[in-house]
Design a protein around this motif. Sequence first.
Motif, PDB file in Angstrom:
ATOM      1  N   GLY A 195       0.809  -1.216   0.000  1.00 15.42           N
ATOM      2  CA  GLY A 195       0.000   0.000   0.000  1.00 15.42           C
ATOM      3  C   GLY A 195       0.840   1.263   0.000  1.00 15.42           C
ATOM      4  O   GLY A 195       0.581   2.192  -0.778  1.00 15.42           O
TER       5      GLY A 195
ATOM      6  N   GLU B 179       1.013  -7.309  -7.605  1.00 14.87           N
ATOM      7  CA  GLU B 179      -0.146  -6.861  -8.392  1.00 14.87           C
ATOM      8  C   GLU B 179      -0.688  -8.005  -9.238  1.00 14.87           C
ATOM      9  O   GLU B 179      -1.901  -8.200  -9.345  1.00 14.87           O
ATOM     10  CB  GLU B 179       0.280  -5.686  -9.279  1.00 14.87           C
ATOM     11  CG  GLU B 179      -0.853  -5.036 -10.043  1.00 14.87           C
ATOM     12  CD  GLU B 179      -0.384  -3.859 -10.892  1.00 14.87           C
ATOM     13  OE1 GLU B 179      -1.223  -3.284 -11.606  1.00 14.87           O
ATOM     14  OE2 GLU B 179       0.820  -3.524 -10.848  1.00 14.87           O
TER      15      GLU B 179
ATOM     16  N   ASN C 237      -4.444  -9.762  -9.140  1.00 14.72           N
ATOM     17  CA  ASN C 237      -5.317  -9.867 -10.305  1.00 14.72           C
ATOM     18  C   ASN C 237      -5.625 -11.317 -10.657  1.00 14.72           C
ATOM     19  O   ASN C 237      -6.709 -11.637 -11.147  1.00 14.72           O
ATOM     20  CB  ASN C 237      -4.677  -9.163 -11.507  1.00 14.72           C
ATOM     21  CG  ASN C 237      -4.736  -7.654 -11.375  1.00 14.72           C
ATOM     22  OD1 ASN C 237      -5.682  -7.103 -10.830  1.00 14.72           O
ATOM     23  ND2 ASN C 237      -3.708  -6.969 -11.852  1.00 14.72           N
TER      24      ASN C 237
ATOM     25  N   GLY D 290      -5.370  -4.807 -14.210  1.00 14.57           N
ATOM     26  CA  GLY D 290      -6.517  -4.857 -13.322  1.00 14.57           C
ATOM     27  C   GLY D 290      -7.834  -4.565 -14.025  1.00 14.57           C
ATOM     28  O   GLY D 290      -8.865  -5.161 -13.695  1.00 14.57           O
TER      29      GLY D 290
ATOM     30  N   MET E 285      -6.040   6.990  -9.311  1.00 17.06           N
ATOM     31  CA  MET E 285      -6.594   5.734  -8.822  1.00 17.06           C
ATOM     32  C   MET E 285      -5.517   4.852  -8.217  1.00 17.06           C
ATOM     33  O   MET E 285      -5.775   4.107  -7.264  1.00 17.06           O
ATOM     34  CB  MET E 285      -7.306   5.000  -9.954  1.00 17.06           C
ATOM     35  CG  MET E 285      -8.638   5.617 -10.355  1.00 17.06           C
ATOM     36  SD  MET E 285      -9.771   5.836  -8.956  1.00 17.06           S
ATOM     37  CE  MET E 285      -9.929   4.149  -8.372  1.00 17.06           C
ATOM     38  N   ILE E 286      -4.293   4.895  -8.763  1.00 19.87           N
ATOM     39  CA  ILE E 286      -3.191   4.121  -8.180  1.00 19.87           C
ATOM     40  C   ILE E 286      -2.937   4.596  -6.754  1.00 19.87           C
ATOM     41  O   ILE E 286      -2.750   3.790  -5.831  1.00 19.87           O
ATOM     42  CB  ILE E 286      -1.921   4.263  -9.047  1.00 19.87           C
ATOM     43  CG1 ILE E 286      -2.131   3.586 -10.404  1.00 19.87           C
ATOM     44  CG2 ILE E 286      -0.702   3.659  -8.335  1.00 19.87           C
ATOM     45  CD1 ILE E 286      -0.991   3.794 -11.386  1.00 19.87           C
TER      46      ILE E 286
ATOM     47  N   ASN F 244      -5.822   3.381  -4.533  1.00 23.70           N
ATOM     48  CA  ASN F 244      -5.726   1.940  -4.260  1.00 23.70           C
ATOM     49  C   ASN F 244      -4.721   1.662  -3.149  1.00 23.70           C
ATOM     50  O   ASN F 244      -4.923   0.765  -2.324  1.00 23.70           O
ATOM     51  CB  ASN F 244      -5.338   1.180  -5.532  1.00 23.70           C
ATOM     52  CG  ASN F 244      -6.479   1.102  -6.522  1.00 23.70           C
ATOM     53  OD1 ASN F 244      -7.644   1.220  -6.156  1.00 23.70           O
ATOM     54  ND2 ASN F 244      -6.154   0.912  -7.791  1.00 23.70           N
TER      55      ASN F 244
ATOM     56  N   LYS G 117      -6.404   2.612   0.109  1.00 26.05           N
ATOM     57  CA  LYS G 117      -7.398   1.601   0.478  1.00 26.05           C
ATOM     58  C   LYS G 117      -6.737   0.385   1.107  1.00 26.05           C
ATOM     59  O   LYS G 117      -7.228  -0.172   2.092  1.00 26.05           O
ATOM     60  CB  LYS G 117      -8.200   1.192  -0.762  1.00 26.05           C
ATOM     61  CG  LYS G 117      -9.218   2.223  -1.207  1.00 26.05           C
ATOM     62  CD  LYS G 117      -9.779   1.904  -2.582  1.00 26.05           C
ATOM     63  CE  LYS G 117     -10.506   0.589  -2.614  1.00 26.05           C
ATOM     64  NZ  LYS G 117     -11.087   0.316  -3.954  1.00 26.05           N
ATOM     65  N   MET G 118      -5.605  -0.043   0.545  1.00 26.68           N
ATOM     66  CA  MET G 118      -4.915  -1.214   1.083  1.00 26.68           C
ATOM     67  C   MET G 118      -4.388  -0.932   2.488  1.00 26.68           C
ATOM     68  O   MET G 118      -4.477  -1.774   3.383  1.00 26.68           O
ATOM     69  CB  MET G 118      -3.789  -1.638   0.148  1.00 26.68           C
ATOM     70  CG  MET G 118      -3.077  -2.907   0.598  1.00 26.68           C
ATOM     71  SD  MET G 118      -2.031  -3.626  -0.698  1.00 26.68           S
ATOM     72  CE  MET G 118      -3.268  -4.403  -1.730  1.00 26.68           C
TER      73      MET G 118
ATOM     74  N   ALA H 296      -7.120  -8.056  -1.210  1.00 25.09           N
ATOM     75  CA  ALA H 296      -6.297  -7.607  -2.337  1.00 25.09           C
ATOM     76  C   ALA H 296      -6.262  -8.654  -3.416  1.00 25.09           C
ATOM     77  O   ALA H 296      -6.205  -8.340  -4.611  1.00 25.09           O
ATOM     78  CB  ALA H 296      -4.871  -7.300  -1.855  1.00 25.09           C
TER      79      ALA H 296
END
Length: 468
Positions: free
Chosen positions: A161, A278, A282, A326, A381-382, A385, A388-389, A467
């Motif tokens: 994160g 990552e 995914n 993603g 957005m990266i 994200n 959020k993590m 995740a």
Amino acid sequence: MEVFKMNTAGTSNHTDRRDEDRRLIYQLDGRPRLRTALPLGMQHVLAMFTSNLAPILIIAGACNLSAAQTVIMVQCAMFVSGLTTFIQLYPIKLGKNKQIGANLPIVMGTSFAFVPTASTIAATGGIGAVLGGSLLGSLTEVIMGFFYKYIRRFFPPLVVGSTLVTIGVNLLGVGVDYFAGGAGAADYGSIRNLAIGFMVLAIIVLLQRFGKGLVKNSAILIGLVVGYVVCAFLGMVDTSTITEAGWVSLPLPLQFKLVFTPSAVLSFAALYIVSGLETIGNTSGITIAGFDREATERETSGAILADALGSTTAAFFNALPNTAFGQNAGIVSMTKVVNKWCIATGAFVLMICGFLPKLGAVFSAIPSAVLGGAVISVFGMILINGIKMIAKAGFSERNVLVLGITFALGLGLGSHPEAVAQLPGVLRFIFSDSVAATCIVAILANLIFPMKDKEDIERAKKAMTDAD
């Protein structure tokens, strides 16, 4: 009567085949008709096409490459993305228990995560140092692919994160420069450039908010096309490269001399950890959404090894590292279409595009303001994200301490290498790039201050599961 029977039989056969196609697209194997498979495959291509090429255009600009050299990189990026996607779909077997490729509907493309570090390396070593660092650094993912089961505990949510947050912060700076017309441009920050950037951004936001299906998934591409057309009418598109580019040519390897510098290799090595994680996320995201199960160890390690092989191949073919995309995992989650043959048709289209330099020239001529308006939301957005993590891991006293150390030393000192210029060589290297520094400091901080609280441990496990 006989004619009627024949017509009835023909209609029945057509209906049966259509029903068979509908059944097959929700299964991993099998070959639905091309008329069914191609639109579903193209949906994936349209969703990732811009994001696949934007990092190439940014790094080509940072390296001051000519238009012809940029076209070469764009061609190769399309070719390698299609090739690596094929490997994910149809793995290379390595004995009984290992394989390169996940045997899952994973779509590969050029990773944005490497852009900040590659830009820093490009400023001093040029494109040769970028590609050389990418090539040797990919060995990190080879190790992750073979041993990820044993080393994953070193990369909890706080590490991933905080690294994503730093990548997002650095990318936003890059995006703003493009939004304003390109760093060093004579009309940098002009009203015209800003207006175009805002227009493209507004189109993308509106389509992603109110669009549906393919329109929503292709919002970035649509925004680029509209911005491109407007700029063409304003005389802002240099068409000379498009005119001079050939129609067909082979994407040839080693068009740039590779340069291997320790700092570049180690910086890329640290980022391949993030790229590998990552891809893990995914991969599990696809199996959960498409098959209602967790990804197996063989699938996950195969996905990482394909990521590594694709990135190594990309370096040979003048392009940046690959990673699982993603947005394409999101399409699988939304449509439940998991058929490999459908995805393979899109991968084939990508590879064919790699042989069309005229198409590469069209993309290389995108004005900076248009590109900035398209990618700045992606960069944001990266960053989100990453936040959020971190939030899922929780803000316990221990986690706050680890985050404070990570951002203070990694993002703080890493963003000002001149402040550590007098330190010993190893420490000076660690802080030479803020993204790599954040990743390294976060790993060390998590080891020095291990989780002891049961609640912290459970939240960390849940965050890693989410995740995935």
